[in-house]
Motif scaffolding. Structure first.
Motif, PDB file in Angstrom:
ATOM      1  N   LEU A 134       0.827  -1.208   0.000  1.00 54.35           N
ATOM      2  CA  LEU A 134       0.000   0.000   0.000  1.00 54.35           C
ATOM      3  C   LEU A 134       0.863   1.260   0.000  1.00 54.35           C
ATOM      4  CD1 LEU A 134      -2.851  -0.840   2.557  1.00 54.35           C
ATOM      5  CD2 LEU A 134      -3.095  -0.507   0.094  1.00 54.35           C
ATOM      6  N   MET A 135       1.912   1.255   0.800  1.00 53.55           N
ATOM      7  CA  MET A 135       2.781   2.428   0.884  1.00 53.55           C
ATOM      8  C   MET A 135       3.550   2.660  -0.405  1.00 53.55           C
ATOM      9  SD  MET A 135       4.359   2.235   4.737  1.00 53.55           S
ATOM     10  CE  MET A 135       5.097   3.861   4.593  1.00 53.55           C
ATOM     11  N   THR A 136       3.915   1.585  -1.067  1.00 57.85           N
ATOM     12  CA  THR A 136       4.783   1.697  -2.226  1.00 57.85           C
ATOM     13  C   THR A 136       4.026   2.021  -3.500  1.00 57.85           C
ATOM     14  OG1 THR A 136       6.285   0.089  -1.250  1.00 57.85           O
ATOM     15  CG2 THR A 136       6.512   0.486  -3.594  1.00 57.85           C
ATOM     16  N   PHE A 141       0.216   4.116  -9.391  1.00 57.04           N
ATOM     17  CA  PHE A 141       1.104   3.142 -10.006  1.00 57.04           C
ATOM     18  C   PHE A 141       0.376   2.287 -11.021  1.00 57.04           C
ATOM     19  CE2 PHE A 141       3.384  -0.943 -10.114  1.00 57.04           C
ATOM     20  CZ  PHE A 141       4.638  -0.491 -10.456  1.00 57.04           C
ATOM     21  N   PHE A 142      -0.928   2.008 -10.780  1.00 54.37           N
ATOM     22  CA  PHE A 142      -1.697   1.140 -11.667  1.00 54.37           C
ATOM     23  C   PHE A 142      -2.551   1.933 -12.660  1.00 54.37           C
ATOM     24  CE2 PHE A 142      -1.070  -1.153  -7.654  1.00 54.37           C
ATOM     25  CZ  PHE A 142      -0.406  -2.270  -8.121  1.00 54.37           C
ATOM     26  N   ALA A 143      -2.438   3.252 -12.640  1.00 47.86           N
ATOM     27  CA  ALA A 143      -3.202   4.076 -13.583  1.00 47.86           C
ATOM     28  C   ALA A 143      -2.719   3.851 -15.011  1.00 47.86           C
ATOM     29  CB  ALA A 143      -3.074   5.545 -13.200  1.00 47.86           C
ATOM     30  N   LYS A 144      -3.623   4.061 -15.992  1.00 45.87           N
ATOM     31  CA  LYS A 144      -3.279   3.858 -17.390  1.00 45.87           C
ATOM     32  C   LYS A 144      -3.661   5.089 -18.206  1.00 45.87           C
ATOM     33  CE  LYS A 144      -3.854  -1.174 -17.242  1.00 45.87           C
ATOM     34  NZ  LYS A 144      -4.550  -2.357 -17.815  1.00 45.87           N
ATOM     35  N   ALA A 146      -4.085   8.516 -19.986  1.00 47.90           N
ATOM     36  CA  ALA A 146      -3.874   9.918 -19.642  1.00 47.90           C
ATOM     37  C   ALA A 146      -3.713  10.131 -18.146  1.00 47.90           C
ATOM     38  CB  ALA A 146      -5.035  10.766 -20.157  1.00 47.90           C
ATOM     39  N   ASN A 147      -4.186   9.158 -17.344  1.00 43.68           N
ATOM     40  CA  ASN A 147      -4.091   9.306 -15.892  1.00 43.68           C
ATOM     41  C   ASN A 147      -2.707   8.963 -15.343  1.00 43.68           C
ATOM     42  OD1 ASN A 147      -6.815  10.051 -15.613  1.00 43.68           O
ATOM     43  ND2 ASN A 147      -7.455   7.899 -15.686  1.00 43.68           N
ATOM     44  N   ARG A 148      -1.846   8.435 -16.222  1.00 43.83           N
ATOM     45  CA  ARG A 148      -0.514   8.033 -15.765  1.00 43.83           C
ATOM     46  C   ARG A 148       0.517   9.105 -16.108  1.00 43.83           C
ATOM     47  NH1 ARG A 148       2.180   2.351 -17.508  1.00 43.83           N
ATOM     48  NH2 ARG A 148       0.711   1.619 -15.922  1.00 43.83           N
ATOM     49  N   ASP A 149       1.297   9.465 -15.126  1.00 40.02           N
ATOM     50  CA  ASP A 149       2.424  10.369 -15.334  1.00 40.02           C
ATOM     51  C   ASP A 149       3.641   9.514 -15.672  1.00 40.02           C
ATOM     52  OD1 ASP A 149       4.682  11.997 -15.065  1.00 40.02           O
ATOM     53  OD2 ASP A 149       3.776  13.223 -13.500  1.00 40.02           O
ATOM     54  N   PRO A 150       4.132   9.566 -16.937  1.00 39.28           N
ATOM     55  CA  PRO A 150       5.223   8.671 -17.336  1.00 39.28           C
ATOM     56  C   PRO A 150       6.485   8.841 -16.495  1.00 39.28           C
ATOM     57  CG  PRO A 150       4.436   9.971 -19.208  1.00 39.28           C
ATOM     58  CD  PRO A 150       3.694  10.429 -18.016  1.00 39.28           C
ATOM     59  N   ASP A 151       6.849  10.079 -16.186  1.00 40.76           N
ATOM     60  CA  ASP A 151       8.053  10.322 -15.400  1.00 40.76           C
ATOM     61  C   ASP A 151       7.907   9.772 -13.986  1.00 40.76           C
ATOM     62  OD1 ASP A 151       9.313  11.571 -17.511  1.00 40.76           O
ATOM     63  OD2 ASP A 151       8.618  13.572 -16.932  1.00 40.76           O
ATOM     64  N   LEU A 152       6.733  10.018 -13.391  1.00 46.61           N
ATOM     65  CA  LEU A 152       6.488   9.514 -12.038  1.00 46.61           C
ATOM     66  C   LEU A 152       6.487   7.994 -12.029  1.00 46.61           C
ATOM     67  CD1 LEU A 152       5.749  10.022  -9.067  1.00 46.61           C
ATOM     68  CD2 LEU A 152       3.348  10.117  -9.763  1.00 46.61           C
ATOM     69  N   HIS A 153       5.868   7.387 -13.067  1.00 46.16           N
ATOM     70  CA  HIS A 153       5.795   5.930 -13.142  1.00 46.16           C
ATOM     71  C   HIS A 153       7.197   5.329 -13.286  1.00 46.16           C
ATOM     72  CE1 HIS A 153       3.637   2.177 -13.759  1.00 46.16           C
ATOM     73  NE2 HIS A 153       4.438   1.908 -14.778  1.00 46.16           N
ATOM     74  N   ARG A 154       8.020   5.916 -14.145  1.00 46.43           N
ATOM     75  CA  ARG A 154       9.390   5.425 -14.337  1.00 46.43           C
ATOM     76  C   ARG A 154      10.198   5.565 -13.046  1.00 46.43           C
ATOM     77  NH1 ARG A 154      14.012   7.802 -15.065  1.00 46.43           N
ATOM     78  NH2 ARG A 154      12.997   9.838 -15.210  1.00 46.43           N
ATOM     79  N   ARG A 156       9.037   5.629 -10.026  1.00 49.13           N
ATOM     80  CA  ARG A 156       8.565   4.688  -9.019  1.00 49.13           C
ATOM     81  C   ARG A 156       9.057   3.275  -9.317  1.00 49.13           C
ATOM     82  NH1 ARG A 156       2.799   5.506  -6.327  1.00 49.13           N
ATOM     83  NH2 ARG A 156       3.946   7.407  -5.883  1.00 49.13           N
ATOM     84  N   LYS A 157       9.091   2.906 -10.597  1.00 48.98           N
ATOM     85  CA  LYS A 157       9.601   1.580 -10.949  1.00 48.98           C
ATOM     86  C   LYS A 157      11.080   1.442 -10.593  1.00 48.98           C
ATOM     87  CE  LYS A 157       8.363   1.152 -15.288  1.00 48.98           C
ATOM     88  NZ  LYS A 157       8.179   0.488 -16.604  1.00 48.98           N
ATOM     89  N   LEU A 158      11.836   2.511 -10.809  1.00 45.96           N
ATOM     90  CA  LEU A 158      13.241   2.489 -10.413  1.00 45.96           C
ATOM     91  C   LEU A 158      13.371   2.329  -8.898  1.00 45.96           C
ATOM     92  CD1 LEU A 158      14.825   5.288 -12.652  1.00 45.96           C
ATOM     93  CD2 LEU A 158      15.385   2.846 -12.695  1.00 45.96           C
ATOM     94  N   GLY A 159      12.509   3.034  -8.175  1.00 52.29           N
ATOM     95  CA  GLY A 159      12.536   2.925  -6.715  1.00 52.29           C
ATOM     96  C   GLY A 159      12.217   1.520  -6.252  1.00 52.29           C
TER      97      GLY A 159
END
Length: 296
Positions: A134-136, A141-144, A146-154, A156-159
């Motif tokens: 839940l915290m992570t 993270f599961f948005a698709k 237009a609702n997904r921020d590509p930079d934020l998603h990348r 978070r995946k790196l994290g």
């Protein structure tokens, strides 16, 4: 888990979250790693001499093998943690690292060391892991589309990736160190000191190739390094003493109480978002830790 062991783990969790906050703020690399290893070697030498230096002549090959192995794994752990903090938010890297490590180490403790979790321990472990998810992840993270921020998603995946690698090293050194203090009965303070001191020869070659970079890092990051120098050994020595009082399969997940402190630090001091999800995850972790502590 005895109350004394739980008290040690709670104190260690708070200190651990604070020094991780300092490491995140430092945004350091191998120079920061060398700085902290050198500082710990100097600051903690008197405590190591008093606590157990007289037992060194009695150490056999197993003790030295444990120290060397732990030093190598701890160095990999700290470098992976710093890389994660440079790439992503503390509230992503920290929960994955702290969650996957105890999950793996508890499973190893059950399979290899013959420890028994039981129903309460299993439910507690599930609560810890669920809270970390839940915290992570959170809703974004599961948005698709237009609702997904590509930079934020990348980011978070790196994290998550760096956190998982850090967690694997945590599981490895937890098993090595648990064996050292429980089976070999080594002094926790002396053991932790030597594990740190032996990291210096491994770090120095890279630092010596870039001496000016080390001097610059020292000027910028010495305050953050000082917090790590004092806090990191203190927190882990408390955990090693807790391992002497309680099974590793209880101590390792109970350390995740640091998530409660990390959630507050990440939200309040670092301004990292999705506070509601972080708090919900922290509640799950607290309940899981309580179940682990009460399990028999």
């Amino acid at each position: 888990m005895p109350a004394s062991a739980l008290a040690l783990v709670i104190a260690a969790a708070l200190i651990h979250a604070l020094w991780n906050f300092a490491a995140k703020k430092a945004q350091g690399n191998h120079h920061f790693s060398c700085m902290t290893a050198l500082g710990i070697s100097l600051l903690w030498l008197p405590a190591a001499l008093v606590a157990g230096f007289d037992e060194l002549p009695d150490w056999g090959w197993q003790a030295w093998a444990a120290v060397i192995a732990s030093a190598i794994v701890h160095l990999a752990y700290f470098n992976a943690l710093l890389a994660g903090y440079r790439a992503a938010d503390m509230t992503v890297v920290y929960p994955v690292a702290r969650g996957s490590g105890p999950l793996l180490s508890s499973l190893v403790a059950v399979v290899v060391l013959g420890e028994h979790l039981g129903l309460g321990g299993g439910l507690g472990l599930a609560g810890v892991v669920g809270g970390i998810l839940l915290m992570t992840a959170g809703p974004t993270f599961f948005a698709k589309g237009a609702n997904r921020d590509p930079d934020l998603h990348r980011k978070r995946k790196l994290g998550i990736a760096w956190g998982a690698l850090t967690g694997a090293t945590i599981a490895t050194y937890s098993v090595i160190d648990g064996y050292a203090v429980k089976v070999l009965a080594l002094s926790p303070i002396l053991y932790e000191y030597l594990c740190n001191a032996l990291r210096l020869p491994l770090i120095l070659p890279a630092v010596l190739r870039d001496r000016s970079g080390f001097a610059d890092a020292l000027r910028r990051q010495w305050k953050h390094a000082l917090i790590v120098i004092v806090g990191a050994p203190t927190a882990y020595i408390l955990v090693l003493y807790a391992m002497k009082l309680a099974p590793l399969s209880r101590v390792a997940p109970a350390r995740e109480l640091s998530m409660l402190f990390a959630a507050l630090i990440g939200g309040q001091l670092l301004g990292e978002g999705e506070r509601g999800w972080r708090i919900a995850g922290a509640v799950f972790i607290a309940l899981g830790v309580a179940a682990l502590a009460m399990a028999r």
